[in-house]
Design a protein around this motif. Structure first.
Motif, PDB file in Angstrom:
ATOM      1  N   GLN A 110       0.826  -1.223   0.000  1.00  0.00           N
ATOM      2  CA  GLN A 110       0.000   0.000   0.000  1.00  0.00           C
ATOM      3  C   GLN A 110       0.858   1.269   0.000  1.00  0.00           C
ATOM      4  OE1 GLN A 110       0.729  -1.915   2.484  1.00  0.00           O
ATOM      5  NE2 GLN A 110       0.460  -1.006   4.497  1.00  0.00           N
ATOM      6  N   LYS A 155      -3.926   3.195   1.890  1.00  0.00           N
ATOM      7  CA  LYS A 155      -4.841   2.273   2.595  1.00  0.00           C
ATOM      8  C   LYS A 155      -5.747   1.571   1.588  1.00  0.00           C
ATOM      9  CE  LYS A 155      -4.821   4.826   6.909  1.00  0.00           C
ATOM     10  NZ  LYS A 155      -3.781   4.054   7.565  1.00  0.00           N
ATOM     11  N   VAL A 156      -6.303   0.449   2.027  1.00  0.00           N
ATOM     12  CA  VAL A 156      -7.359  -0.212   1.264  1.00  0.00           C
ATOM     13  C   VAL A 156      -8.681   0.065   1.981  1.00  0.00           C
ATOM     14  CG1 VAL A 156      -5.951  -2.068   0.300  1.00  0.00           C
ATOM     15  CG2 VAL A 156      -7.018  -2.391   2.561  1.00  0.00           C
ATOM     16  N   GLU A 199     -11.861   5.656   0.306  1.00  0.00           N
ATOM     17  CA  GLU A 199     -12.838   5.647   1.414  1.00  0.00           C
ATOM     18  C   GLU A 199     -13.994   4.681   1.108  1.00  0.00           C
ATOM     19  OE1 GLU A 199     -12.824   6.673   4.528  1.00  0.00           O
ATOM     20  OE2 GLU A 199     -10.904   7.706   4.361  1.00  0.00           O
ATOM     21  N   SER A 200     -14.098   3.665   1.968  1.00  0.00           N
ATOM     22  CA  SER A 200     -15.104   2.617   1.734  1.00  0.00           C
ATOM     23  C   SER A 200     -16.530   3.168   1.768  1.00  0.00           C
ATOM     24  CB  SER A 200     -14.941   1.487   2.754  1.00  0.00           C
ATOM     25  OG  SER A 200     -15.038   1.961   4.079  1.00  0.00           O
TER      26      SER A 200
HETATM   27  N1  LIG Z   1     -11.695   5.102   6.508  1.00  0.00           N
HETATM   28  C1  LIG Z   1     -10.976   4.229   5.606  1.00  0.00           C
HETATM   29  C2  LIG Z   1     -10.127   3.285   6.443  1.00  0.00           C
HETATM   30  C3  LIG Z   1      -9.140   2.545   5.580  1.00  0.00           C
HETATM   31  C4  LIG Z   1      -8.150   1.777   6.433  1.00  0.00           C
HETATM   32  O1  LIG Z   1      -7.812   2.164   7.567  1.00  0.00           O
HETATM   33  N2  LIG Z   1      -7.636   0.668   5.876  1.00  0.00           N
HETATM   34  C5  LIG Z   1      -6.660  -0.128   6.576  1.00  0.00           C
HETATM   35  C6  LIG Z   1      -7.112  -1.586   6.622  1.00  0.00           C
HETATM   36  S1  LIG Z   1      -8.574  -1.777   7.570  1.00  0.00           S
HETATM   37  C7  LIG Z   1      -5.340  -0.077   5.830  1.00  0.00           C
HETATM   38  O2  LIG Z   1      -5.312  -0.095   4.614  1.00  0.00           O
HETATM   39  N3  LIG Z   1      -4.212  -0.033   6.558  1.00  0.00           N
HETATM   40  C8  LIG Z   1      -2.928  -0.088   5.979  1.00  0.00           C
HETATM   41  C9  LIG Z   1      -1.966   0.898   6.575  1.00  0.00           C
HETATM   42  O3  LIG Z   1      -2.418   1.750   7.368  1.00  0.00           O
HETATM   43  O4  LIG Z   1      -0.786   0.806   6.266  1.00  0.00           O
HETATM   44  C10 LIG Z   1     -11.975   3.452   4.734  1.00  0.00           C
HETATM   45  O5  LIG Z   1     -13.045   3.099   5.234  1.00  0.00           O
HETATM   46  O6  LIG Z   1     -11.706   3.230   3.534  1.00  0.00           O
END
Ligand SMILES: N[C@@H](CCC(=O)N[C@@H](CS)C(=O)NCC(=O)O)C(=O)O
Length: 210
Positions: A46, A59-60, A72-73
């Motif tokens: 990522q 982020k995903v 953003e989901s």
């Molecule tokens: N508010 C964002 C949250 C996204 C998020 O926090 N994704 C996490 C996984 S649950 C992620 O990709 N984390 C990887 C990192 O922070 O390196 C959404 O809903 O898309």
């Protein structure tokens, strides 16, 4: 469905068992064509420059629509609902969306905020920052939130009434995440029954399988 959507190219970047799961679930419920790209968070994919160029948050999930990124989901769920969900009977038509907006925001902001605070105070990945008082405060907030959800589901099988919708994907994935953190959801019988109905859906199984 409007003919322009047939030609639309969707690429979904995701990691199983993350915030991406509810969008993955929604895509599977809709039964539309999309390309999946798995992102290995542990390997740091990522943070690769080519990924950051699409999602500077690193982020995903990420959804790319005809080459244009949407992060953003919650935004992805709203866009999928409004673009494809109405024709598929999985999202309300314009003018009837108050409850959809309300629960999508509740599940993405209020529920996930309290759930994330519980996670950071109980999950071994954040062991160095754990505070028992912060974990208790998060559990108290979650109890209030689950009471609200339970009351809504006491008279309706699903969040928008008698039929499943993408709004249930948006909220059930978060409620399941909270339950997996050890939050005692047993007192909320309507929530438990609804989660059981939602998670028995084949599309949820496909999203979980990754
Ligand atoms: N508010 C964002 C949250 C996204 C998020 O926090 N994704 C996490 C996984 S649950 C992620 O990709 N984390 C990887 C990192 O922070 O390196 C959404 O809903 O898309």
């Amino acid at each position: 469905m409007d003919v322009q959507y047939f030609a639309m190219k969707l690429v979904f970047y995701y990691t199983p068992m993350t915030s991406a799961t509810r969008v993955h679930w929604a895509l599977e419920e809709l039964g539309i064509e999309y390309e999946k790209v798995k992102v290995d968070l542990k390997a740091g994919e990522q943070r690769r420059p080519e990924y950051l160029a699409l999602n500077p948050n690193g982020k995903v999930p990420l959804l790319v629509v005809d080459g244009k990124p949407l992060f953003e989901s919650l935004a992805q769920l709203l866009w999928l609902g409004e673009t494809f969900g109405v024709d598929k009977g999985l999202y309300p038509p314009p003018g009837e969306r108050l409850a959809a907006y309300q629960w999508m925001a509740w599940g993405s902001v209020s529920l996930i905020d309290a759930g994330s605070r519980l996670m950071r105070n109980v999950d071994p990945r954040w062991a160095a920052q754990h505070s028992a008082a912060a974990a208790d405060a998060a559990r108290g907030e979650l109890a209030d939130l689950f009471r609200v959800l339970d009351a809504a589901l006491a008279t309706n099988a699903y969040l928008l009434g008698g039929a499943f919708s993408l709004v249930d994907c948006a909220v059930a994935a978060g409620a399941g995440f909270v339950a997996r953190l050890g939050f005692d959801a047993a007192p909320y019988a309507h929530v438990g029954a609804w989660l059981g109905r939602c998670m028995a859906r084949p599309a949820f199984g496909r999203a979980l399988a990754g």
